[in-house]
Scaffold this motif. Structure first.
Motif, PDB file in Angstrom:
ATOM      1  N   LEU A 146      23.922  -1.622  53.145  1.00  0.00           N
ATOM      2  CA  LEU A 146      24.775  -1.243  52.017  1.00  0.00           C
ATOM      3  C   LEU A 146      23.928  -1.051  50.760  1.00  0.00           C
ATOM      4  O   LEU A 146      22.826  -1.592  50.648  1.00  0.00           O
ATOM      5  N   ALA A 147      24.479  -0.294  49.830  1.00  0.00           N
ATOM      6  CA  ALA A 147      23.767  -0.076  48.576  1.00  0.00           C
ATOM      7  C   ALA A 147      23.551  -1.381  47.828  1.00  0.00           C
ATOM      8  O   ALA A 147      22.541  -1.557  47.131  1.00  0.00           O
ATOM      9  N   PHE A 148      24.498  -2.303  47.985  1.00  0.00           N
ATOM     10  CA  PHE A 148      24.381  -3.579  47.269  1.00  0.00           C
ATOM     11  C   PHE A 148      23.239  -4.433  47.843  1.00  0.00           C
ATOM     12  O   PHE A 148      22.695  -5.268  47.151  1.00  0.00           O
ATOM     13  N   ASP A 149      22.893  -4.178  49.111  1.00  0.00           N
ATOM     14  CA  ASP A 149      21.792  -4.924  49.715  1.00  0.00           C
ATOM     15  C   ASP A 149      20.443  -4.514  49.123  1.00  0.00           C
ATOM     16  O   ASP A 149      19.520  -5.322  49.031  1.00  0.00           O
ATOM     17  N   GLU A 150      20.341  -3.258  48.699  1.00  0.00           N
ATOM     18  CA  GLU A 150      19.061  -2.758  48.163  1.00  0.00           C
ATOM     19  C   GLU A 150      18.835  -3.197  46.728  1.00  0.00           C
ATOM     20  O   GLU A 150      17.708  -3.167  46.240  1.00  0.00           O
ATOM     21  N   LYS A 151      19.931  -3.554  46.033  1.00  0.00           N
ATOM     22  CA  LYS A 151      19.830  -4.038  44.653  1.00  0.00           C
ATOM     23  C   LYS A 151      18.954  -3.117  43.792  1.00  0.00           C
ATOM     24  O   LYS A 151      18.056  -3.538  43.091  1.00  0.00           O
ATOM     25  N   ARG A 152      19.259  -1.850  43.854  1.00  0.00           N
ATOM     26  CA  ARG A 152      18.448  -0.862  43.147  1.00  0.00           C
ATOM     27  C   ARG A 152      18.788  -0.863  41.659  1.00  0.00           C
ATOM     28  O   ARG A 152      19.950  -0.914  41.281  1.00  0.00           O
ATOM     29  N   GLU A 153      17.755  -0.764  40.811  1.00  0.00           N
ATOM     30  CA  GLU A 153      17.916  -0.693  39.361  1.00  0.00           C
ATOM     31  C   GLU A 153      17.190   0.538  38.839  1.00  0.00           C
ATOM     32  O   GLU A 153      16.066   0.831  39.279  1.00  0.00           O
ATOM     33  N   SER A 189      16.164   2.553  26.619  1.00  0.00           N
ATOM     34  CA  SER A 189      15.561   1.389  27.273  1.00  0.00           C
ATOM     35  C   SER A 189      16.532   0.645  28.186  1.00  0.00           C
ATOM     36  O   SER A 189      16.153  -0.349  28.816  1.00  0.00           O
ATOM     37  N   ASP A 190      17.757   1.072  28.273  1.00  0.00           N
ATOM     38  CA  ASP A 190      18.765   0.379  29.073  1.00  0.00           C
ATOM     39  C   ASP A 190      18.467   0.501  30.564  1.00  0.00           C
ATOM     40  O   ASP A 190      17.896   1.494  31.037  1.00  0.00           O
ATOM     41  N   VAL A 191      18.868  -0.520  31.281  1.00  0.00           N
ATOM     42  CA  VAL A 191      18.706  -0.559  32.744  1.00  0.00           C
ATOM     43  C   VAL A 191      20.104  -0.633  33.367  1.00  0.00           C
ATOM     44  O   VAL A 191      20.993  -1.323  32.864  1.00  0.00           O
ATOM     45  N   PHE A 192      20.253   0.044  34.530  1.00  0.00           N
ATOM     46  CA  PHE A 192      21.565   0.103  35.175  1.00  0.00           C
ATOM     47  C   PHE A 192      21.432  -0.281  36.646  1.00  0.00           C
ATOM     48  O   PHE A 192      20.427   0.036  37.310  1.00  0.00           O
ATOM     49  N   LYS A 193      22.463  -0.966  37.149  1.00  0.00           N
ATOM     50  CA  LYS A 193      22.532  -1.314  38.564  1.00  0.00           C
ATOM     51  C   LYS A 193      23.994  -1.380  38.987  1.00  0.00           C
ATOM     52  O   LYS A 193      24.902  -1.423  38.137  1.00  0.00           O
ATOM     53  N   LEU A 194      24.232  -1.369  40.295  1.00  0.00           N
ATOM     54  CA  LEU A 194      25.610  -1.398  40.807  1.00  0.00           C
ATOM     55  C   LEU A 194      26.287  -2.716  40.470  1.00  0.00           C
ATOM     56  O   LEU A 194      25.662  -3.779  40.493  1.00  0.00           O
ATOM     57  N   ASN A 195      27.579  -2.614  40.156  1.00  0.00           N
ATOM     58  CA  ASN A 195      28.372  -3.802  39.859  1.00  0.00           C
ATOM     59  C   ASN A 195      29.114  -4.214  41.121  1.00  0.00           C
ATOM     60  O   ASN A 195      30.177  -3.665  41.450  1.00  0.00           O
ATOM     61  N   GLU A 196      28.566  -5.189  41.861  1.00  0.00           N
ATOM     62  CA  GLU A 196      29.175  -5.592  43.119  1.00  0.00           C
ATOM     63  C   GLU A 196      30.446  -6.396  42.937  1.00  0.00           C
ATOM     64  O   GLU A 196      31.199  -6.626  43.888  1.00  0.00           O
ATOM     65  N   LYS A 197      30.709  -6.798  41.677  1.00  0.00           N
ATOM     66  CA  LYS A 197      31.922  -7.573  41.405  1.00  0.00           C
ATOM     67  C   LYS A 197      33.089  -6.694  40.925  1.00  0.00           C
ATOM     68  O   LYS A 197      34.107  -7.200  40.459  1.00  0.00           O
ATOM     69  N   PHE A 198      32.916  -5.385  40.993  1.00  0.00           N
ATOM     70  CA  PHE A 198      33.987  -4.479  40.528  1.00  0.00           C
ATOM     71  C   PHE A 198      35.280  -4.719  41.309  1.00  0.00           C
ATOM     72  O   PHE A 198      35.263  -4.883  42.532  1.00  0.00           O
ATOM     73  N   LYS A 199      36.389  -4.753  40.568  1.00  0.00           N
ATOM     74  CA  LYS A 199      37.703  -4.913  41.190  1.00  0.00           C
ATOM     75  C   LYS A 199      38.729  -4.020  40.485  1.00  0.00           C
ATOM     76  O   LYS A 199      38.631  -3.783  39.288  1.00  0.00           O
ATOM     77  N   SER A 200      39.672  -3.561  41.253  1.00  0.00           N
ATOM     78  CA  SER A 200      40.750  -2.731  40.702  1.00  0.00           C
ATOM     79  C   SER A 200      42.021  -3.006  41.477  1.00  0.00           C
ATOM     80  O   SER A 200      41.969  -3.228  42.699  1.00  0.00           O
ATOM     81  N   PRO A 201      43.168  -3.038  40.801  1.00  0.00           N
ATOM     82  CA  PRO A 201      44.431  -3.310  41.519  1.00  0.00           C
ATOM     83  C   PRO A 201      44.812  -2.215  42.495  1.00  0.00           C
ATOM     84  O   PRO A 201      45.594  -2.443  43.411  1.00  0.00           O
ATOM     85  N   SER A 202      44.271  -1.012  42.295  1.00  0.00           N
ATOM     86  CA  SER A 202      44.606   0.115  43.169  1.00  0.00           C
ATOM     87  C   SER A 202      43.387   0.524  43.979  1.00  0.00           C
ATOM     88  O   SER A 202      42.254   0.459  43.504  1.00  0.00           O
ATOM     89  N   VAL A 203      43.630   0.940  45.222  1.00  0.00           N
ATOM     90  CA  VAL A 203      42.534   1.392  46.075  1.00  0.00           C
ATOM     91  C   VAL A 203      41.963   2.703  45.552  1.00  0.00           C
ATOM     92  O   VAL A 203      40.757   2.933  45.588  1.00  0.00           O
TER      93      VAL A 203
END
Length: 853
Positions: free
Chosen positions: A680-687, A732-746
């Motif tokens: 999964l993308a979250f396993d790679e922890k790409r920044e 200078s900002d760094v970005f990575k996936l937010n694995e804690k993202f949640k939404s009430p709708s699919v």
């Protein structure tokens, strides 16, 4: 009562033999007048005293007959007149001596009149032969008519009209009492006295010329003069109420009562004179003052207030229907065209209409305060247009109930509503103000909003939100009704074309609102466009029609592409919904930089498509240029519009995202780099840093920051984590996936933040919305230049020579259905055509133009 000249009689003239025998056997001198007259005079006196039972009518008739036969007709006629005069003078003295009150006097004069007419009937019967021979030969008044004239001269008019004036004063006094609301018991006496005065006709014995009656010559002028004085005082009393509603009711009731009085008392000849007098004094002289009363004094503005109150205060108060109906009826009495009512009604409607934008804003602000959500331009446009249409409906209800569906008043209402709709401001000619509203733009926004709502209802497949065919019909009916009130149709066309393009380019898939109308079997966009073409003509909407043709071609191309994939088993390619636009027909603000993504200039970097998309893009390009179908066309990929669909599996749940193309390209950078499907993308922890993202995508800086804010800063849609967390995006900002993202709708739709909110404070630049608005404005101005030029050439080509003012008038007339040309624009276009040698000025008179063939 017998009319003048009545001669009903049962007496027959004696036979000639009987008369001759009588004369021959008489010992008296033939026709001795001195002996016969006393007998006749005594008989007349007895008739006047109502002692007729002992009279021999045959003997009396014979004596009168003999006197006439022996040429004593003139003397007999004069003596009868003198005898009647003597009797009437005596009766006059009696009438003047009556002191028992008004009604007793009225009763006595009527009794005297009736008895006199009865006596004259008997006397006429006795003197029938005098009437037939002497009166006819000498053109004298008949004895009956003579009696009426003598009554007029010696009772009514004798002594400087003493009795006549008394009768007139009594009648006027009694009618005035009745006008003041008193109940009188002399109604029948008044009516009979007026009938008597009508019979007292001026006559001349010389030629039997009949003139005016005593009623016409004496009574009517005095009655009208006294009525005029009364009406003036009464109207002033009405105005002193300083209450328009009370004036309407009091004046209307009085007029109704006065008409009943006139019909009961007075002859038809007086009716129009008195009614005109009353209408002019009570209505014509005062009604404008009443209509213009301030609100607190209940003028027209007060009577029309419920129109606004019912809309904004959610009340259901009945309009002042009765007052407006009374007003309409009163004005109709003095003006068949209702010019004053139409003028004041138009003023009030325009005043109220110009207040509607303020009411709408206040209403939306109140709603926003309660829901803590800011209102959008679409909410204002929807509320304003619905309010204007409701206002129009309320006014038309008044037209039906109070104004008798008068077509002239209806036209005034429509012109007034058209005025305040357009005078609120137009996008190209009016200055901004608190009540600035560009009606053409608002209608386009209104239609855009509702068409999108239909599209959402269909795409969500939610039956509770679905719209029925009747809803779409209502939308079209409202839109067309409002469009008819817009003067600058060209401005609406430009705005509608802009929204039409954005609906297609921003919509998911290759169609806009494919909202099926069951009754017609077409989608809503097609239906709306067809109705607009019916209303405005295909030439006016040619640009939109060409764009719509591109949309249909896009659908066909998408279907061809899908069939191609299936046929060639290219199932590994990304699914495409194509939107292919001819850049010459679509708004420049949306297509102006279409080449820069493939052919950058200067220091710009071309867009770098993600590796996941490149095979699909390459395959489609080969498909596009295969064969000869598109061999003469260029193909450019534009990521500015369109969207991507993703399915991302988070540790907690799998979500389906829809986001703009730029945002999708950024998210694809964080997709799994490993070929192992289990990783999964979250396993790679790409920044990735901001600079790295920019280099890997080639997205322009302003757009990159906006979309990073949309997916990394927006509170509810943080698909990425920004380090450090701040509102502004820095290099200078760094970005990575937010694995804690949640939404009430699919299913999650990612929206893009506005350019104004994402732009640095130190940089003041135009937003996309501002650029689009400026482009629309420029398109309108350019379009008007061409239309004015074309109209001038058409006019001059047919006329060859025209004066300056005549050309102006003809231009305004021809362009009225499109827009209202401004004088500076017309002058500018004339000079332009002179410079291009289409026109030239007259050598002697510069105000005359010649067409140069």
């Amino acid at each position: 009562m017998l009319p003048p000249g009545s001669r009903r009689s049962k007496i027959r003239p004696p036979r000639k033999s009987l008369v001759s025998s009588s004369l021959e056997n008489s010992s008296e001198p033939l026709a001795d007048f001195e002996k016969s007259w006393p007998i006749l005079a005594n008989a007349i006196t007895q008739i006047q005293q109502k002692n007729v039972s002992n009279l021999s009518y045959e003997q009396l008739y014979r004596k009168a007959y003999v006197l006439v036969l022996r040429k004593f007709g003139a003397k007999l006629y004069d003596n009868v007149a003198a005898l009647i005069t003597q009797h009437l003078l005596q009766r006059r003295e009696y009438l003047l001596s009556i002191k028992d009150g008004i009604e007793e006097f009225m009763k006595s004069i009527l009794l005297e009149w009736n008895e006199h007419l009865q006596a004259m009937k008997f006397i006429s019967d006795v003197l029938m032969y005098l009437n037939r021979v002497y009166v006819k030969e000498n053109k004298k008044l008949l004895i009956y008519d003579l009696g009426i004239q003598l009554f007029k001269d010696h009772i009514i008019k004798h002594g400087n009209d003493e009795v006549g004036k008394k009768i007139i004063d009594i009648i006027i006094t009694e009618i005035t009492r009745n006008r003041n609301g008193e109940v009188i018991t002399s109604n029948m006496y008044i009516s009979k006295l007026i009938n008597m005065l009508q019979l007292l006709i001026e006559t001349s014995n010389s030629d039997l010329h009949y003139g005016e009656s005593y009623y016409q010559s004496v009574f009517e002028p005095e009655f009208l003069a006294s009525s005029e004085t009364f009406f003036y005082k009464l109207s002033q009393d009405f105005v002193n109420y300083t209450n328009g509603t009370k004036f309407l009711h009091e004046a209307s009731q009085f007029i109704k009562d006065e008409e009943n009085r006139v019909n009961f008392y007075l002859p038809s000849s007086t009716y129009p004179k008195l009614i005109d007098l009353m209408n002019n004094i009570i209505i014509k002289d005062k009604i404008d003052q009443i209509i213009s009363l301030p609100f607190e004094y209940q003028g027209l503005s007060f009577w029309l207030l419920p129109v606004i109150d019912n809309i904004f205060q959610e009340e259901n108060e009945q309009h002042k229907i009765n007052e407006l109906k009374l007003l309409y009826e009163l004005i109709g009495r003095i003006d068949d065209e209702y010019a004053l009512l139409r003028m004041r009604l138009k003023e009030i409607i325009v005043q109220q209409g110009k207040r509607i934008p303020g009411f709408v804003r206040n209403s939306l602000e109140a709603a926003s305060a309660s829901t803590k959500k800011s209102s959008s331009p679409a909410s204002f446009a929807t509320k304003w247009i619905d309010t204007v249409l409701e206002y129009h409906s309320q006014i038309m209800s008044i037209l039906n109930t109070s104004f008798d569906l008068n077509p002239m008043v209806e036209a005034t209402i429509n012109y007034a509503i058209r005025d305040f709709i357009n005078d609120s401001g137009t996008g190209v000619s009016k200055k901004s103000s608190s009540n600035h509203v560009d009606a053409s733009e608002m209608l386009s926004i209104y239609m855009d909003y509702h068409i999108k709502q239909f599209s959402k209802a269909v795409s969500s497949k939610d039956s509770s939100n679905s719209n029925s065919p009747d809803d779409s019909d209502e939308l079209i009916a409202k839109s067309i009704a409002f469009l008819r009130s817009i003067k600058d149709k060209d401005s609406f066309e430009a705005n509608y074309a802009n929204h039409f393009a954005k609906r297609f380019l921003n919509a998911k898939g290759n169609s806009q609102a494919v909202t099926s109308n069951n009754k017609l079997g077409v989608d809503l966009e097609e239906l709306v466009l067809s109705k607009l073409v019916e209303e405005m003509g295909s030439s006016s909407l040619s640009k939109v029609l060409r764009m719509n043709k591109d949309i249909k071609l896009s659908r066909d191309m998408t279907n061809d592409w899908k069939r191609y994939i299936i046929k060639n088993q290219k199932t590994d390619l990304v699914e495409l919904d194509l939107k292919i636009c001819n850049v010459t027909d679509w708004p420049k603000s949306m297509t102006k930089d279409y080449k820069s993504f493939s052919n950058p200039t200067g220091n710009e970097q071309s867009l770098i498509w993600s590796r996941q998309l490149r095979p699909t893009i390459k395959e489609f390009e080969e498909f596009w240029f295969a064969g000869k179908k598109n061999h003469n066309k260029s193909l450019f990929w534009s990521p500015k519009f369109g969207s991507m669909d993703f399915r991302i599996t988070y540790p907690s749940r799998t979500y389906e995202f829809n986001m703009p193309t730029y945002a999708g390209l950024i998210m694809l950078l964080f997709a799994p780099q490993s070929s192992d499907p289990e990783v999964l993308a979250f396993d790679e922890k790409r920044e990735l840093t901001y600079v790295e993202i920019q280099e890997l995508t080639g997205i322009p800086e302003s757009d990159l920051k906006r979309h990073l804010q949309s997916i990394a800063v927006a509170p509810r849609l943080r698909l990425l984590i920004k380090i450090p967390m701040s509102k502004e995006v820095n290099s200078s900002d760094v970005f990575k996936l937010n694995e804690k993202f949640k939404s009430p709708s699919v299913k999650v739709k990612v929206l893009t933040v506005s350019a104004s909110s994402s732009a640095p404070k130190e940089k003041v630049q135009k937003t996309e919305q501002e650029e689009e608005a400026e482009e629309v404005k420029n398109n309108i101005q350019e379009g008007r230049k061409h239309e004015v030029n074309a109209a001038i050439v058409r006019i001059m080509k047919s006329r060859h020579l025209l004066k300056h003012n005549e050309l102006f008038e003809e231009l305004v007339k021809q362009l009225a259905s499109r827009f209202q040309p401004l004088i500076p624009l017309i002058k500018q276009r004339i000079e332009d055509l002179i410079e291009k040698e289409y026109l030239k000025r007259d050598e002697e008179n510069r105000n005359i133009y010649h067409y140069v063939a």
